[in-house]
Design an enzyme around this catalytic site. Structure first.
Site, PDB file in Angstrom:
ATOM      1  CB  SER A  24     -32.816  62.573  55.076  1.00 63.25           C
ATOM      2  OG  SER A  24     -32.939  63.890  54.606  1.00 63.25           O
ATOM      3  CB  THR A  69     -29.570  66.186  49.338  1.00 56.75           C
ATOM      4  OG1 THR A  69     -29.279  67.485  49.830  1.00 56.75           O
ATOM      5  CG2 THR A  69     -28.432  65.242  49.682  1.00 56.75           C
ATOM      6  CE  LYS A  73     -32.361  68.939  46.748  1.00 59.08           C
ATOM      7  NZ  LYS A  73     -32.796  69.969  47.665  1.00 59.08           N
ATOM      8  CG  ASP A 109     -36.246  70.862  48.452  1.00 57.69           C
ATOM      9  OD1 ASP A 109     -36.293  70.160  49.478  1.00 57.69           O
ATOM     10  OD2 ASP A 109     -35.308  70.808  47.630  1.00 57.69           O
ATOM     11  N   GLY A 248     -33.008  76.609  58.014  1.00 59.12           N
ATOM     12  CA  GLY A 248     -33.775  75.704  57.175  1.00 59.12           C
ATOM     13  C   GLY A 248     -34.190  74.406  57.850  1.00 59.12           C
TER      14      GLY A 248
HETATM   15  P1  NDP Z   1     -26.363  73.319  44.690  1.00 59.22           P
HETATM   16  O1  NDP Z   1     -24.982  72.761  44.715  1.00 59.22           O
HETATM   17  O2  NDP Z   1     -27.336  72.840  43.683  1.00 59.22           O
HETATM   18  O3  NDP Z   1     -26.256  74.923  44.509  1.00 59.22           O
HETATM   19  C1  NDP Z   1     -25.387  75.678  45.322  1.00 59.22           C
HETATM   20  C2  NDP Z   1     -25.711  77.168  45.174  1.00 59.22           C
HETATM   21  O4  NDP Z   1     -24.864  77.905  46.057  1.00 59.22           O
HETATM   22  C3  NDP Z   1     -25.431  77.703  43.764  1.00 59.22           C
HETATM   23  O5  NDP Z   1     -26.364  78.719  43.491  1.00 59.22           O
HETATM   24  C4  NDP Z   1     -24.011  78.269  43.912  1.00 59.22           C
HETATM   25  O6  NDP Z   1     -23.703  79.273  42.992  1.00 59.22           O
HETATM   26  C5  NDP Z   1     -24.106  78.864  45.307  1.00 59.22           C
HETATM   27  N1  NDP Z   1     -22.812  79.054  45.972  1.00 59.22           N
HETATM   28  C6  NDP Z   1     -21.982  78.093  46.452  1.00 59.22           C
HETATM   29  N2  NDP Z   1     -20.904  78.650  47.058  1.00 59.22           N
HETATM   30  C7  NDP Z   1     -21.060  80.000  46.924  1.00 59.22           C
HETATM   31  C8  NDP Z   1     -20.284  81.117  47.346  1.00 59.22           C
HETATM   32  N3  NDP Z   1     -19.135  80.965  48.007  1.00 59.22           N
HETATM   33  N4  NDP Z   1     -20.759  82.350  47.080  1.00 59.22           N
HETATM   34  C9  NDP Z   1     -21.933  82.528  46.409  1.00 59.22           C
HETATM   35  N5  NDP Z   1     -22.718  81.502  45.985  1.00 59.22           N
HETATM   36  C10 NDP Z   1     -22.276  80.266  46.249  1.00 59.22           C
HETATM   37  O7  NDP Z   1     -26.924  73.144  46.170  1.00 59.22           O
HETATM   38  P2  NDP Z   1     -28.457  73.175  46.649  1.00 59.22           P
HETATM   39  O8  NDP Z   1     -29.130  74.248  45.898  1.00 59.22           O
HETATM   40  O9  NDP Z   1     -29.030  71.815  46.596  1.00 59.22           O
HETATM   41  O10 NDP Z   1     -28.316  73.559  48.201  1.00 59.22           O
HETATM   42  C11 NDP Z   1     -28.066  74.896  48.612  1.00 59.22           C
HETATM   43  C12 NDP Z   1     -28.191  75.006  50.136  1.00 59.22           C
HETATM   44  O11 NDP Z   1     -29.533  74.780  50.539  1.00 59.22           O
HETATM   45  C13 NDP Z   1     -27.330  73.982  50.886  1.00 59.22           C
HETATM   46  O12 NDP Z   1     -26.726  74.631  51.995  1.00 59.22           O
HETATM   47  C14 NDP Z   1     -28.327  72.944  51.341  1.00 59.22           C
HETATM   48  O13 NDP Z   1     -27.937  72.314  52.546  1.00 59.22           O
HETATM   49  C15 NDP Z   1     -29.568  73.801  51.580  1.00 59.22           C
HETATM   50  N6  NDP Z   1     -30.802  73.018  51.447  1.00 59.22           N
HETATM   51  C16 NDP Z   1     -31.641  72.907  52.513  1.00 59.22           C
HETATM   52  C17 NDP Z   1     -32.814  72.201  52.418  1.00 59.22           C
HETATM   53  C18 NDP Z   1     -33.727  72.099  53.577  1.00 59.22           C
HETATM   54  O14 NDP Z   1     -34.661  71.291  53.537  1.00 59.22           O
HETATM   55  N7  NDP Z   1     -33.541  72.909  54.602  1.00 59.22           N
HETATM   56  C19 NDP Z   1     -33.200  71.492  51.182  1.00 59.22           C
HETATM   57  C20 NDP Z   1     -32.268  71.712  50.117  1.00 59.22           C
HETATM   58  C21 NDP Z   1     -31.102  72.410  50.270  1.00 59.22           C
HETATM   59  P3  NDP Z   1     -23.066  78.891  41.546  1.00 59.22           P
HETATM   60  O15 NDP Z   1     -24.216  78.459  40.683  1.00 59.22           O
HETATM   61  O16 NDP Z   1     -22.450  80.169  41.100  1.00 59.22           O
HETATM   62  O17 NDP Z   1     -22.048  77.794  41.786  1.00 59.22           O
END
Ligand code: NDP
Length: 288
Positions: A24, A69, A73, A109, A248
């Site tokens: 960013s 991020t 969020k 997003d 992404g």
């Molecule tokens: P969060 O920490 O809020 O959420 C993580 C998510 O991933 C949860 O649903 C979690 O499940 C799941 N998860 C993590 N590890 C595992 C695993 N081993 N197996 C299954 N599920 C898993 O992160 P964000 O939602 O903010 O980000 C998620 C992804 O999206 C990241 O890789 C981030 O870089 C990407 N992203 C990209 C953007 C872009 O502009 N391209 C913008 C925002 C995010 P649980 O709830 O069970 O823990």
């Protein structure tokens, strides 16, 4: 208008934990350069426990806007005095705007993802039977925008099932939105669009097993992460015959452009920067 005066004294930042990897600062600096606006934009690493304090220190130092991020969020949404309807529907904020000594929240997003998929890639999302993997901050941001873009049924699957239920409830569209377990996946049939919004590819545990039966010849797959983190999911999708796929990076640049427009009242062009970063990432991933 003097370009330097537009953002003089104002500071911008991305808050996350970890955040050192974030593109960013580079993206916003490049937008500023192309728009002739002097942009002071940094990455600030803060744990969820320290987020409120870090944000108030930032505001006192001239903080006028911030991106938020992983994993902050949902906390950012709670910290806002007011927010846009799309942030409320997501229950998550990725863009903070300082107004009258308060934080106002938005979520770019979802519109960023939809812009990348429909404008850059010319994917038609209408009526697409969609599988959303994950229910964290990113999934919360993209789900309302995908529904607004006219997708068909939306199945939300998350490792922690309560989070999938909570997201499905928040979206308030029980005709179209269904929460399911990972164990249900083999019985769910084929999807036209599969969105990986988990952070599993970032090395936080084993990547979940996904059955090949989820994909058909017209399926498209998108991983919200990019670079090496996107490899496990995209390799699975390509090996199992998806029609098209993307990471992404395009969403990252489009959501940043929308945040930039909210802060500076000017929408930057994204194509040149996308081409530059995509070429760089392709070299990194292939090792060329
Ligand atoms: P969060 O920490 O809020 O959420 C993580 C998510 O991933 C949860 O649903 C979690 O499940 C799941 N998860 C993590 N590890 C595992 C695993 N081993 N197996 C299954 N599920 C898993 O992160 P964000 O939602 O903010 O980000 C998620 C992804 O999206 C990241 O890789 C981030 O870089 C990407 N992203 C990209 C953007 C872009 O502009 N391209 C913008 C925002 C995010 P649980 O709830 O069970 O823990």
């Amino acid at each position: 208008m003097s370009s330097a005066s537009t953002a003089a004294g104002k500071r911008y930042a991305v808050f996350g934990h970890p955040v050192a990897h974030s593109l960013s600062p580079r993206i916003h600096t490049a937008f500023g350069r192309a728009s002739r606006i002097a942009v002071d934009y940094r990455a600030i690493d803060t744990t969820p426990a320290n987020f409120t304090t870090a944000l108030s220190v930032f505001a006192d130092a001239g903080g006028a806007g911030a991106n938020v991020t992983l994993p902050l969020k949902e906390a950012a949404y709670s910290l806002c005095t007011d927010s846009t309807e799309r942030a409320r529907r997501a229950g998550a904020v990725n863009t903070l705007i300082r107004r009258d000594a308060h934080w106002y929240g938005d979520n770019t997003d979802g519109p960023g993802l939809v812009r990348d998929l429909t404008d850059r890639r010319a994917w038609d999302l209408r009526e697409r039977r969609t599988l959303l993997l994950g229910a964290g901050g990113a999934a919360r941001g993209v789900a309302p925008a995908l529904l607004d873009a006219g997708i068909g049924a939306l199945f939300v699957v998350n490792r922690n099932p309560q989070r999938a239920d909570a997201l499905a409830d928040q979206l308030g569209d029980p005709e179209r939105v269904h929460a399911r377990y990972f164990d249900d996946l083999p019985a769910l049939g084929e999807f036209d669009l599969i969105v990986n919004a988990t952070s599993a590819g970032r090395g936080g545990g084993d990547f979940p097993h996904l059955p090949a039966s989820l994909l058909g010849r017209r399926s498209v797959a998108v991983d919200l992460s990019y670079g090496e983190s996107a490899i496990p999911f995209l390799a699975w999708a390509r090996a199992n015959g998806c029609h098209d796929s993307t990471d992404g990076l395009g969403m990252l640049i489009e959501q940043a452009a929308l945040s930039f427009a909210l802060w500076h009242d000017l929408e930057p062009d994204t194509d040149a920067l996308y081409a530059e970063l995509q070429a760089e990432h392709a070299r990194l991933v292939t090792g060329d």
